[in-house]
Design a protein around this motif. Structure first.
Motif, PDB file in Angstrom:
ATOM      1  N   LEU A   1       0.768  -1.242   0.027  1.00 16.67           N
ATOM      2  CA  LEU A   1       0.232  -0.147  -0.252  1.00 16.67           C
ATOM      3  C   LEU A   1       1.125   1.520  -0.430  1.00 16.67           C
ATOM      4  N   SER A   2       0.348   2.303  -0.385  1.00 22.01           N
ATOM      5  CA  SER A   2       1.477   3.394  -1.367  1.00 22.01           C
ATOM      6  C   SER A   2       0.255   4.781  -1.653  1.00 22.01           C
ATOM      7  N   ASP A   3       1.371   5.738  -1.096  1.00 23.92           N
ATOM      8  CA  ASP A   3       0.276   7.422  -1.537  1.00 23.92           C
ATOM      9  C   ASP A   3      -1.115   7.137  -1.204  1.00 23.92           C
ATOM     10  N   PRO A   4      -0.847   7.376   0.191  1.00 22.45           N
ATOM     11  CA  PRO A   4      -2.686   7.699   0.352  1.00 22.45           C
ATOM     12  C   PRO A   4      -2.987   9.207  -0.164  1.00 22.45           C
ATOM     13  N   GLN A   5      -3.886   9.673   0.087  1.00 22.87           N
ATOM     14  CA  GLN A   5      -4.030  10.961  -0.323  1.00 22.87           C
ATOM     15  C   GLN A   5      -6.003  11.204   0.574  1.00 22.87           C
ATOM     16  N   VAL A   6      -5.901  12.136   1.172  1.00 20.17           N
ATOM     17  CA  VAL A   6      -7.126  12.679   1.577  1.00 20.17           C
ATOM     18  C   VAL A   6      -7.780  13.743   0.566  1.00 20.17           C
ATOM     19  N   SER A   7      -9.956  12.918   1.096  1.00 22.75           N
ATOM     20  CA  SER A   7     -10.711  13.872  -0.017  1.00 22.75           C
ATOM     21  C   SER A   7     -10.650  15.079   0.416  1.00 22.75           C
ATOM     22  N   PRO A   8     -11.026  15.841   0.005  1.00 22.58           N
ATOM     23  CA  PRO A   8     -11.173  17.705   0.251  1.00 22.58           C
ATOM     24  C   PRO A   8     -12.786  17.365   1.808  1.00 22.58           C
ATOM     25  N   GLU A   9     -13.106  16.905   2.023  1.00 17.79           N
ATOM     26  CA  GLU A   9     -14.267  16.623   2.620  1.00 17.79           C
ATOM     27  C   GLU A   9     -13.727  15.447   4.358  1.00 17.79           C
ATOM     28  N   GLY A  10     -12.502  14.950   3.679  1.00 21.82           N
ATOM     29  CA  GLY A  10     -12.739  13.617   4.197  1.00 21.82           C
ATOM     30  C   GLY A  10     -12.933  12.159   5.325  1.00 21.82           C
TER      31      GLY A  10
ATOM     32  N   LYS B   1       7.944   0.589  19.193  1.00 22.58           N
ATOM     33  CA  LYS B   1       7.897  -0.595  18.229  1.00 22.58           C
ATOM     34  C   LYS B   1       7.452  -0.813  16.630  1.00 22.58           C
ATOM     35  N   ARG B   2       7.495   0.311  16.003  1.00 26.62           N
ATOM     36  CA  ARG B   2       6.590   0.285  14.895  1.00 26.62           C
ATOM     37  C   ARG B   2       7.227   1.449  13.318  1.00 26.62           C
ATOM     38  N   SER B   3       7.291   1.388  12.751  1.00 25.83           N
ATOM     39  CA  SER B   3       7.837   2.224  10.888  1.00 25.83           C
ATOM     40  C   SER B   3       6.705   2.892  10.872  1.00 25.83           C
ATOM     41  N   TYR B   4       6.799   4.439  10.992  1.00 27.85           N
ATOM     42  CA  TYR B   4       5.418   4.485  10.369  1.00 27.85           C
ATOM     43  C   TYR B   4       6.125   5.164   8.613  1.00 27.85           C
ATOM     44  N   ALA B   5       4.482   5.560   7.842  1.00 27.41           N
ATOM     45  CA  ALA B   5       5.490   6.005   6.315  1.00 27.41           C
ATOM     46  C   ALA B   5       3.861   7.069   5.941  1.00 27.41           C
ATOM     47  N   ALA B   6       4.824   8.052   4.705  1.00 26.21           N
ATOM     48  CA  ALA B   6       3.398   8.647   3.998  1.00 26.21           C
ATOM     49  C   ALA B   6       1.978   9.463   4.679  1.00 26.21           C
ATOM     50  N   LEU B   7       2.851  10.085   4.878  1.00 26.93           N
ATOM     51  CA  LEU B   7       1.726  10.957   6.510  1.00 26.93           C
ATOM     52  C   LEU B   7       1.429  12.197   5.551  1.00 26.93           C
ATOM     53  N   GLN B   8      -0.120  12.144   6.452  1.00 23.64           N
ATOM     54  CA  GLN B   8      -0.946  12.810   5.178  1.00 23.64           C
ATOM     55  C   GLN B   8      -1.744  13.515   6.530  1.00 23.64           C
ATOM     56  N   ALA B   9      -2.201  15.178   6.350  1.00 28.57           N
ATOM     57  CA  ALA B   9      -2.690  15.512   7.290  1.00 28.57           C
ATOM     58  C   ALA B   9      -4.341  15.302   7.040  1.00 28.57           C
ATOM     59  N   HIS B  10      -5.260  14.763   8.011  1.00 29.59           N
ATOM     60  CA  HIS B  10      -6.471  14.544   7.945  1.00 29.59           C
ATOM     61  C   HIS B  10      -7.567  16.270   8.880  1.00 29.59           C
ATOM     62  N   SER B  11      -7.021  16.637   9.828  1.00 32.46           N
ATOM     63  CA  SER B  11      -7.929  17.323  10.714  1.00 32.46           C
ATOM     64  C   SER B  11      -7.522  17.510  11.890  1.00 32.46           C
TER      65      SER B  11
ATOM     66  N   VAL C   1      -3.200  10.443   8.814  1.00 30.63           N
ATOM     67  CA  VAL C   1      -2.935   9.632   8.195  1.00 30.63           C
ATOM     68  C   VAL C   1      -2.029   8.855   7.542  1.00 30.63           C
ATOM     69  N   ALA C   2      -1.419   8.105   8.070  1.00 28.77           N
ATOM     70  CA  ALA C   2      -0.275   7.405   7.719  1.00 28.77           C
ATOM     71  C   ALA C   2      -0.917   5.554   7.429  1.00 28.77           C
ATOM     72  N   SER C   3       0.571   5.020   6.571  1.00 33.30           N
ATOM     73  CA  SER C   3       0.753   4.404   6.991  1.00 33.30           C
ATOM     74  C   SER C   3       1.934   3.194   7.885  1.00 33.30           C
TER      75      SER C   3
ATOM     76  N   SER D   1      11.696  14.042   7.443  1.00 31.66           N
ATOM     77  CA  SER D   1      11.174  13.709   6.423  1.00 31.66           C
ATOM     78  C   SER D   1       9.033  13.539   6.578  1.00 31.66           C
ATOM     79  N   ASN D   2       8.960  13.879   5.093  1.00 34.28           N
ATOM     80  CA  ASN D   2       7.378  14.070   5.153  1.00 34.28           C
ATOM     81  C   ASN D   2       6.995  15.242   5.177  1.00 34.28           C
ATOM     82  N   ILE D   3       7.101  16.216   5.770  1.00 31.01           N
ATOM     83  CA  ILE D   3       6.698  17.571   5.622  1.00 31.01           C
ATOM     84  C   ILE D   3       5.343  17.713   5.849  1.00 31.01           C
ATOM     85  N   LYS D   4       4.511  17.968   6.652  1.00 33.19           N
ATOM     86  CA  LYS D   4       2.845  18.107   7.266  1.00 33.19           C
ATOM     87  C   LYS D   4       2.927  18.956   7.774  1.00 33.19           C
ATOM     88  N   PHE D   5       1.947  20.649   6.973  1.00 34.66           N
ATOM     89  CA  PHE D   5       1.479  21.432   7.848  1.00 34.66           C
ATOM     90  C   PHE D   5       0.038  20.948   8.881  1.00 34.66           C
ATOM     91  N   SER D   6       0.394  21.119   9.983  1.00 37.23           N
ATOM     92  CA  SER D   6      -1.242  21.074  10.734  1.00 37.23           C
ATOM     93  C   SER D   6      -2.560  21.433  10.071  1.00 37.23           C
TER      94      SER D   6
END
Length: 584
Positions: free
Chosen positions: A46-55, A360-370, A375-377, A320-325
């Motif tokens: 799984l990769s490249d998550p994208q949050v819809s405009p309304e969330g 003890k896990r590894s996060y990736a592909a971060l996206q802001a939701h609200s 949202v992240a893998s 890595s993976n910069i996202k503004f709140s």
């Protein structure tokens, strides 16, 4: 939506089911089995998550292996924010990638080369249903794209088409640049610059935004739609340095770009704040090339009236993976730190760091939701990556594509340990132990050494090490000096000194595993790929304890890398030669 269980698993399920009595209709159980090489074909990515405009929805790609066709196929899916619905949107034999929501949420665009096409095009998928409609008809390579905030235009990063004509009499190879050779490509005889274009969705007219000899990439619209930020190296000879800068221009043809950053090193990956007043980006720690580069989260006024502010310098960890709140007061990033990769959040005003979600896990592909929701893998030691909602720091699983993969498997347990090298350095390792083996039992042990060297073994799912452990081995990954996740000094301390500190670090990790009674000292092996292959060579040349070794994609004479690997750029050749000769 879930895929059907393969017939072989259905048979296994039937044969291993317990007898169900009429009085007690117990749920049948399936016997677990060891991981097998053929399981690699069942593993999806799984990769490249994208949050819809309304969330309410998250689009993403799901890649699977077609063993018959000997290729991967990638399709686009979406999952609801509550995790209750998962819908496959594309199902063609042609791979689809880069799903992006239109700003009004009515369309989901994606990139694909369908019907035998050579070049990938942008396609539109109506959320109400129906087939994808081809939007562009490009004659060259599309590198990246994004929607304008008003949804009327698309910003495209395109590689200028090369002259592929072949004269009857071959022309001589003319080398007129410092970077003269590229792996796979071969000799570079002409420049194919990457430029920005603006595509009108309604008229399908395309306007040129940038031109000339220099590349532009990493282009992003400001949220108000008025400006575009991008990255370029406009020095006299870009091949001889790493001096990329952030530029800003109006989002219209013939606009003049303004250079925003002045750092002689690398400034990269610009991201706009939601009010379009601030740009966050990654800035290199060093002005010049180094294989051990660390990047700092940096912010600057988009108008260029203030000096850059380095938010993560004192943290001394790769970000890595910069996202503004959503409230614009903080910036979230992924942080690699001693076998973990966690979500951290920097307060822009104070620079204070808050750990949002880790363990003890590894996060990736971060996206802001609200606000406070992301949202992240995320991958765990016994679970390949799935998508998660992270609400107030608590992960909630959204997708379940990997359930079918892990259901029949008996996977190795994963833990970490720390050892002390002969010079007193503390070194962290990750070890995998076969399932259902007593902790008191000594095991034949493989030290599987990661490449890079700037990388780290993390508490994420590792198919290769799990496969080796399934064969009865304890498998150990050592984050020797040169690895990331322990600070820049820890990483760059092996510069111009390969095969020294890393060797004693691995030896110390071996000593510790033997002393603790985990590893059988008479049944030790070592293996690795790339720099892990190089270290395998160093270890067997200096330590005779290993009964078997496998060196993959390594090199014995370092200078032979020149011109065929990442050291194609002569700006790094001095650095490369230093490794071989021991000079700084």
């Amino acid at each position: 939506m879930k895929q059907k269980m393969p017939f072989s698993l259905l048979v296994l399920f039937f044969l291993s089911s317990q007898t169900i009595t009429a009085q007690n209709a117990a749920t049948p159980t399936t016997a677990k089995r060891k991981l097998q090489p053929a399981d690699v074909y069942r593993l999806q990515a799984l990769s490249d998550p994208q949050v819809s405009p309304e969330g309410n929805w998250i689009a993403y790609t799901l890649s699977s292996v077609d063993s018959v066709q000997n290729k991967r196929n990638t399709d686009i899916w979406m999952v609801s924010w509550d995790g209750k619905q998962a819908i496959q949107l594309t199902n063609s034999p042609d791979a689809e990638s880069q799903p992006r929501w239109s700003p009004d949420g009515k369309y989901l665009s994606f990139v694909a080369a369908r019907n035998g096409a050579t070049n990938s095009q942008i396609w539109l998928l109506n959320r109400l249903g129906g087939e994808g409609l081809q939007l562009t008809n490009l004659k060259t390579s599309l590198m990246d794209y994004s929607w304008s905030p008003d949804g009327k235009k698309i910003l495209m990063t395109i590689k200028t088409p090369a002259d592929t004509s072949k004269p009857k009499t071959p022309k001589p190879i003319v080398i007129d640049r410092y970077k003269f050779k590229q792996d796979v490509v071969g000799y570079i005889t002409q420049r194919d610059p990457i430029h920005l274009y603006l595509f009108d969705v309604a008229s399908k007219k395309m306007d040129t935004l940038t031109s000339g000899e220099f590349d532009q990439r990493g282009a992003v619209f400001s949220p108000d739609g008025k400006h575009i930020a991008f990255v370029s190296n406009t020095t006299a000879d870009p091949d001889r340095n790493i001096n990329t800068d952030i530029f800003v221009m109006e989002a219209k043809p013939k606009a003049v770009a303004k250079q925003l950053t002045k750092w002689a090193g690398s400034d990269d990956s610009p991201v706009w704040s939601l009010d379009s007043k601030t740009i966050a980006y990654l800035s290199s720690a060093s002005e010049t090339y180094t294989a051990y580069q660390e990047q700092y989260l940096t912010v600057i006024d988009a108008a260029g009236t203030t000096q850059p502010k380095l938010l993560s310098k004192s943290l001394d960890r790769p970000v890595s993976n910069i996202k503004f709140s959503k409230d614009g007061n903080s910036i979230a990033v992924l942080i690699s730190d001693d076998r973990e990769r966690y979500i951290g959040q920097f307060n822009i005003a104070t620079g204070a760091l808050t750990k949002v979600a880790g363990g003890k896990r590894s996060y990736a592909a971060l996206q802001a939701h609200s606000n406070n929701n992301w949202v992240a893998s995320m991958s765990e030691p016994q679970l390949p990556a799935e998508l998660y909602a992270v609400e107030n720091g608590v992960p909630r699983r959204l997708t379940k594509h990997q359930e079918e993969f892990v259901a029949p498997l008996e996977l190795a347990s994963v833990d970490g340990y720390s050892s002390t090298s002969s010079d007193g350095t503390k070194v962290s390792s990750v070890m995998l132990r076969p399932a259902n083996i007593p902790v008191t039992q000594k095991l034949p042990t493989l030290f599987y050494i990661h490449g890079g060297p700037v990388a780290q073994d993390e508490y994420g799912f590792d198919m290769t090490r799990q496969m080796l452990s399934a064969a009865g081995y304890m498998v150990v990954g050592v984050n020797y000096r040169g690895s990331s996740g322990r600070g820049w000094d820890y990483s760059k301390t092996i510069s111009a000194d390969w095969g020294n500190k890393e060797v004693i670090d691995i030896q110390g990790a071996v000593d510790y595993a033997v002393e603790k009674g985990w590893a059988d000292k008479d049944k030790l092996g070592i293996c690795g790929w790339s720099y892990g292959g190089i270290l395998t060579d160093y270890l067997i040349a200096s330590d005779n304890r290993f009964k078997a070794a496998s060196s993959g994609a390594g090199v014995a004479m370092v200078s032979s890398l020149y011109g065929v690997d990442q050291y194609i750029n002569p700006v790094s050749y001095t650095h490369l030669r230093a490794h071989e000769t021991g000079r700084n």
